[in-house]
Design an enzyme around this catalytic site. Structure first.
Site, PDB file in Angstrom:
ATOM      1  N   GLY A 130      -1.048  -2.648   1.266  1.00 20.29           N
ATOM      2  CA  GLY A 130      -0.851  -2.620   2.698  1.00 20.29           C
ATOM      3  C   GLY A 130      -0.246  -3.949   3.111  1.00 20.29           C
ATOM      4  O   GLY A 130      -0.650  -5.010   2.621  1.00 20.29           O
ATOM      5  N   CYS A 131       0.744  -3.929   3.997  1.00 19.40           N
ATOM      6  CA  CYS A 131       1.463  -5.164   4.327  1.00 19.40           C
ATOM      7  C   CYS A 131       0.544  -6.215   4.952  1.00 19.40           C
ATOM      8  O   CYS A 131       0.601  -7.401   4.588  1.00 19.40           O
ATOM      9  CB  CYS A 131       2.640  -4.865   5.236  1.00 19.40           C
ATOM     10  SG  CYS A 131       2.240  -3.926   6.734  1.00 19.40           S
TER      11      CYS A 131
END
Length: 347
Positions: free
Chosen positions: A149-150
């Site tokens: 996940g960024c």
């Protein structure tokens, strides 16, 4: 050697960024692009900026259309990748940009996502400190990789060096992120309309509800943390791309400012894509736009007894697609940086 590639979810933002970077990769041959509602349309009709790929047409996202490729990248909504990956050949390198294979804890999955749990894969953050080494060691030769996940990888990489070196405490972590709306995907949502976000900063998932929290905690435990307690608050700001994360942590009593900075310098001094800026300098999201670079600035707040790390990253590039390709390079025995830009785009 050329590897045949399929990209599922090619009509979305993450899928489009994967294709932009893959198009410049000398060892990857993009043969199949898939979508759901856009299947049957030319790729250029939904990704008009990808001029070198105008010959491709979107097809349905099915295991049959993804089969037969050396590498499959998945950029599908959460909960959809697992349904597909179970039907792909074991010797195919599959890189999932969704959340379906990130979490090692089934209870965390149930609490923050819900639905079927599909198990954890090798985590696609090569620079992350894990058990005194780097995560890249677990990616070499892997055939199943979960891209991060960024927000999660940005915060984890921001804090892991201090935890691994024992210079910060892990039970009073605070991260506030300014994020662009592209991280929420391309689906039409009222709160992401231009009229809702232009001229405004909008917090969301406040109070420990964001789905990336267990992913952050998992990564920091791998870096050496015992208990992890983090207050994580993302704020949508009117920029299409980018994350600017400000993370703070209590400094272990008796630790010098030089020792604090040395922890981050030792962790990232030899890295290509994660770089610590000189003392007194702090990054802007504009500095990393379009690149696979992550820039950090560090300060010690003596009065508060805390370290402050400000990190800038392009959420679609290094935050998602770049991390996926970087990890795939390692898995296939290619030079890790192949096809990935260090330089951003300015102005």
């Amino acid at each position: 050697m050329s590897f045949s590639v399929a990209v599922a979810g090619a009509s979305g933002y993450a899928g489009g960024e994967l294709l932009r970077l893959l198009a410049a990769h000398p060892d990857f041959d993009i043969r199949t692009v898939t979508a759901h509602s856009n299947a049957g349309q030319p790729l250029a009709s939904v990704q008009p900026h990808l001029r070198s790929l105008t010959h491709l047409t979107l097809v349905d996202t099915t295991p049959e259309n993804l089969a037969g490729h050396d590498v499959v990248f998945l950029a599908l909504p959460h909960g959809k990748s697992g349904e597909v990956t179970a039907q792909l050949a074991e010797n195919t390198l599959v890189v999932d940009c969704g959340a379906d294979h990130r979490l090692t804890s089934e209870s965390d999955w149930a609490s923050f996502y819900g639905g079927d749990y599909f198990g954890a894969w090798a985590y696609g953050v090569p620079e992350l400190i894990v058990a005194g080494a780097k995560q890249r060691d677990w990616l070499v030769g892997a055939t199943r990789i979960a891209a991060p996940g960024c927000n999660a990888s940005t915060v984890a990489l921001s804090l892991a060096p201090g935890i691994a070196a024992g210079v910060i405490e892990s039970t009073d972590l605070v991260s506030v992120l300014a994020v662009g709306p592209s991280g929420a995907g391309k689906a039409l949502k009222t709160n992401l309309l231009a009229s809702e976000i232009l001229g405004s900063a909008n917090p969301y998932a406040v109070g420990g509800t964001h789905r990336h929290i267990p992913e952050i905690a998992q990564a920091l435990r791998g870096a050496g943390a015992g208990d992890v307690s983090i207050s994580f608050t993302p704020v949508i700001v009117p920029m299409s791309r980018g994350i600017l994360a400000t993370s703070t942590a209590r400094i272990v009593p008796g630790t010098t400012a030089d020792a604090v900075r040395a922890a981050w310098q030792d962790a990232y001094g030899d890295e290509t894509f994660v770089q610590l800026l000189p003392a007194g300098e702090f990054p802007r999201t504009a500095d990393v736009l379009g690149s696979n670079s992550m820039l950090m600035g560090l300060a010690v707040d003596e009065a508060a007894g805390r370290v402050v790390i400000v990190t800038a990253v392009d959420n679609l590039a290094k935050g998602t697609a770049g991390a996926a390709i970087q990890s795939a390079n390692l898995a296939l025995g290619l030079e890790e940086s192949t096809g990935l830009p260090v330089n951003g785009v300015a102005p």
